[in-house]
Design a protein around this motif. Structure first.
Motif, mmCIF file in Angstrom:
data_model
loop_
_atom_site.group_PDB
_atom_site.id
_atom_site.type_symbol
_atom_site.label_atom_id
_atom_site.label_comp_id
_atom_site.label_asym_id
_atom_site.label_seq_id
_atom_site.Cartn_x
_atom_site.Cartn_y
_atom_site.Cartn_z
ATOM 1 N N LEU A 305 18.663 -0.848 45.090
ATOM 2 C CA LEU A 305 18.581 -1.963 44.130
ATOM 3 C C LEU A 305 19.964 -2.526 43.822
ATOM 4 O O LEU A 305 20.141 -3.743 43.697
ATOM 5 C CB LEU A 305 17.941 -1.473 42.827
ATOM 6 N N TYR A 308 21.084 -4.711 46.598
ATOM 7 C CA TYR A 308 20.348 -5.979 46.569
ATOM 8 C C TYR A 308 20.884 -6.887 45.454
ATOM 9 O O TYR A 308 21.112 -8.085 45.652
ATOM 10 C CB TYR A 308 18.866 -5.676 46.372
ATOM 11 N N ARG A 309 21.118 -6.300 44.276
ATOM 12 C CA ARG A 309 21.688 -7.098 43.177
ATOM 13 C C ARG A 309 23.047 -7.671 43.604
ATOM 14 O O ARG A 309 23.340 -8.847 43.386
ATOM 15 C CB ARG A 309 21.874 -6.228 41.937
ATOM 16 N N ASN A 310 23.867 -6.833 44.277
ATOM 17 C CA ASN A 310 25.179 -7.313 44.708
ATOM 18 C C ASN A 310 25.065 -8.427 45.750
ATOM 19 O O ASN A 310 25.889 -9.330 45.797
ATOM 20 C CB ASN A 310 26.022 -6.154 45.254
ATOM 21 N N GLN A 319 19.644 -16.536 46.200
ATOM 22 C CA GLN A 319 18.804 -16.531 44.992
ATOM 23 C C GLN A 319 17.646 -17.514 45.174
ATOM 24 O O GLN A 319 17.825 -18.607 45.700
ATOM 25 C CB GLN A 319 19.645 -16.890 43.759
ATOM 26 N N GLU A 351 16.349 -5.078 34.558
ATOM 27 C CA GLU A 351 17.635 -5.724 34.248
ATOM 28 C C GLU A 351 17.963 -6.817 35.288
ATOM 29 O O GLU A 351 18.403 -7.914 34.932
ATOM 30 C CB GLU A 351 18.724 -4.651 34.239
ATOM 31 N N ILE A 352 17.710 -6.521 36.550
ATOM 32 C CA ILE A 352 17.987 -7.528 37.591
ATOM 33 C C ILE A 352 17.114 -8.773 37.353
ATOM 34 O O ILE A 352 17.583 -9.914 37.415
ATOM 35 C CB ILE A 352 17.741 -6.932 39.005
ATOM 36 N N ASN A 353 15.849 -8.531 37.044
ATOM 37 C CA ASN A 353 14.956 -9.674 36.811
ATOM 38 C C ASN A 353 15.381 -10.473 35.586
ATOM 39 O O ASN A 353 15.343 -11.710 35.593
ATOM 40 C CB ASN A 353 13.506 -9.191 36.656
ATOM 41 N N THR A 355 18.412 -10.717 34.281
ATOM 42 C CA THR A 355 19.700 -11.421 34.379
ATOM 43 C C THR A 355 19.715 -12.468 35.486
ATOM 44 O O THR A 355 20.416 -13.470 35.380
ATOM 45 C CB THR A 355 20.872 -10.427 34.610
ATOM 46 N N LEU A 356 18.952 -12.263 36.551
ATOM 47 C CA LEU A 356 19.043 -13.201 37.674
ATOM 48 C C LEU A 356 17.786 -14.044 37.885
ATOM 49 O O LEU A 356 17.860 -15.103 38.505
ATOM 50 C CB LEU A 356 19.347 -12.426 38.972
#
Ligand code: F6P
Length: 484
Positions: A305, A308-310, A319, A351-353, A355-356
């Motif tokens: 994860l 992937y976030r990076n 995105q 958190e990823i969802n 923030t992004l």
């Protein structure tokens, strides 16, 4: 497939079915997991008696209703043993998982190394050893009902002690060919366990005639560990054969695989095709990065994860163009580490969802539950399959993906998965700890030219087709006879 004149007894912790009584009527549900799926494929076609543990109340109720002994269920001959729940808990939740599993997947770091207090020692004797004895006794009892030469095939790390207990009961009247589904680490990793325990375990294993491992690397590390741990042991053929207490024992790699015919036929079923339609509709304008795993610390889901976030942060052009789908099967929830791990995964995905993502795009989608048809559908459609375990005996998801995928998907594969020995060349290999390298591998996979994707995908599929589960089993049976 080679048929064999021998009678075969497979012994494992988990059996092919989980049972229950519904309205008083016995019901059998297909068991889950790599071992069960693999052995079920061969057990239907060979004359196999499969002995395993009654795992929970459902199994015990079923047994109380149908009685002990051998039963035929959906063309498989099975026999269940019933350790009492306390013994089973000690054997499964204290010794097998986490202790042996964590040692063998090298999940302990120094501050969190195991604490072997009196409870653990008691669990070894009263739980682990006791369940191994009960299974050995069930094998011995079953021999009276079989004639001809019998090959006993104990499976996996739950049953290290079984070969010795079986020899104590039936001597050399059977051939014992064990197989280990998980990694066998080198001597250093084993040293978190006391010498007496390591010796007990290896000595018991060496009552088999042959030991099978997933990879050449595991086989080598087993022999090194034996030499490091046991007195009077000799390697008489490098990485192949040992001599110990007057006996010769073979060690060999038999990489496990998948049932290709079953998977391909299942893919065409209505149930799977319904999921295919749903996923297709959802991913028509987006690339699909897939992972499907048990919720298991060794699967390295968190670092996947983070990588992937990076990717989304460093290359913002992805995105809204990609989505990570995680099909996760909760596992071993009695063990604290597994519960904490699921919580951490859900928190990071959230958190990823948060923030992004936005109203129209959720970067990570997590679907929890054991739904094999849904997994088959997703495996047929991925653009990228992420398989990045810290350690893995084989990893059958990588092989399932190779035969099921219809989109020339790219496999990103950890060099610590056993599958890397066979599939490494045509996948993008990553170190599981290297989130930078994994981020770049995700990017390389998304950018790979179509011709190269196709070439790699074809070679991966061919490799698995030529080495399917039936070959895994028949190679072991062909090797059963002692070498001259
Ligand atoms: O070999 C490891 C293994 O037993 C696999 O067969 C399976 O995928 C997994 O672990 C299942 O574990 P459990 O039976 O503890 O759910």
């Amino acid at each position: 497939m080679t048929t064999s004149p021998q009678r075969i007894i497979v012994v494992s912790n988990r059996g092919p079915f989980s049972f229950s009584l519904r309205d008083g009527e016995p019901r059998a549900l297909r068991g889950a997991g790599g071992l069960v799926t693999a052995i079920s494929a061969v057990a239907r076609q060979q004359d196999v008696l499969w002995i395993s543990c009654a795992l929970g109340k459902g199994d015990r109720d079923w047994l109380a209703r149908v009685g002990n002994g051998v039963h035929t269920v959906e063309d498989m001959k099975i026999r269940l043993v019933t350790p009492n729940p306390a013994q089973y808990h000690a054997y499964y939740n204290v010794i097998s998982n986490p202790l042996l599993w964590f040692v063998q997947h090298q999940l302990y770091d120094t501050p969190r190394a195991p604490v072997l207090d009196e409870t653990v020692w008691k669990a070894w004797e009263d739980g682990y050893a006791s369940v191994n004895r009960q299974l050995a006794q069930a094998v011995a009892d079953s021999l009276t009902e079989l004639d001809g030469e019998v090959v006993v095939m104990p499976q996996d790390y739950h049953l290290y002690l079984l070969p010795r207990y079986l020899r104590e009961r039936v001597g050399d009247s059977v051939r014992i060919q064990s197989f280990l589904h998980i990694p066998f680490p080198g001597p250093g990793a084993w040293r978190v366990l006391p010498l007496s325990l390591r010796r007990d375990l290896l000595d018991a294993m060496l009552h088999a005639d042959r030991l099978g491992f997933q990879t050449e690397r595991d086989t080598r590390r087993f022999l090194q560990t034996c030499v490091d741990t046991l007195p009077e042991i000799q390697v008489i053929e490098p990485w192949r054969r040992l001599s110990y207490q007057g006996r010769e024992i073979d060690a060999r790699a038999y990489p496990i695989s998948v049932d290709v015919d079953y998977l391909e036929q299942r893919l065409t079923s209505d149930e799977v095709q319904q999921y295919v339609q749903q996923f297709r509709a959802h991913y028509q304008n987006r690339k699909l990065i897939l992972r499907t795993d048990r919720v298991e610390p060794s699967k390295n889901i968190l670092r996947g994860l983070i990588a992937y976030r990076n990717l989304l942060l460093h290359y913002p052009q992805y995105q809204r163009q990609v989505e990570m789908l995680m099909l996760l099967v909760p596992s071993r929830t009695e063990v604290t580490e597994y519960r904490t791990y699921l919580r951490d995964i859900m928190a990071l995905a959230g958190e990823i969802n948060a923030t992004l993502g936005d109203g129209n795009w959720e970067p990570v989608r997590v679907l929890l539950g054991n739904n094999y048809d849904r997994a088959i559908a997703a495996l047929s459609l991925y653009d990228v399959l992420l398989v990045n375990p810290l350690a893995d005996g084989m990893n059958l998801v990588a092989k399932e993906g190779a035969v099921l995928n219809r989109c020339d998907g790219v496999l990103i594969l950890s060099e610590e998965a056993g599958a890397a020995e066979e599939l490494g060349e045509d996948s993008l290999l990553v170190s599981p700890y290297d989130v930078y390298g994994t981020r770049e591998a995700l990017r390389a996979a998304l950018e790979m030219p179509a011709a190269e994707r196709r070439r790699r995908a074809r070679r991966l599929a061919d490799q698995v087709r030529q080495n399917d589960i039936h070959r895994w089993f028949s190679r072991q049976l062909n090797d059963v006879q002692p070498e001259p």
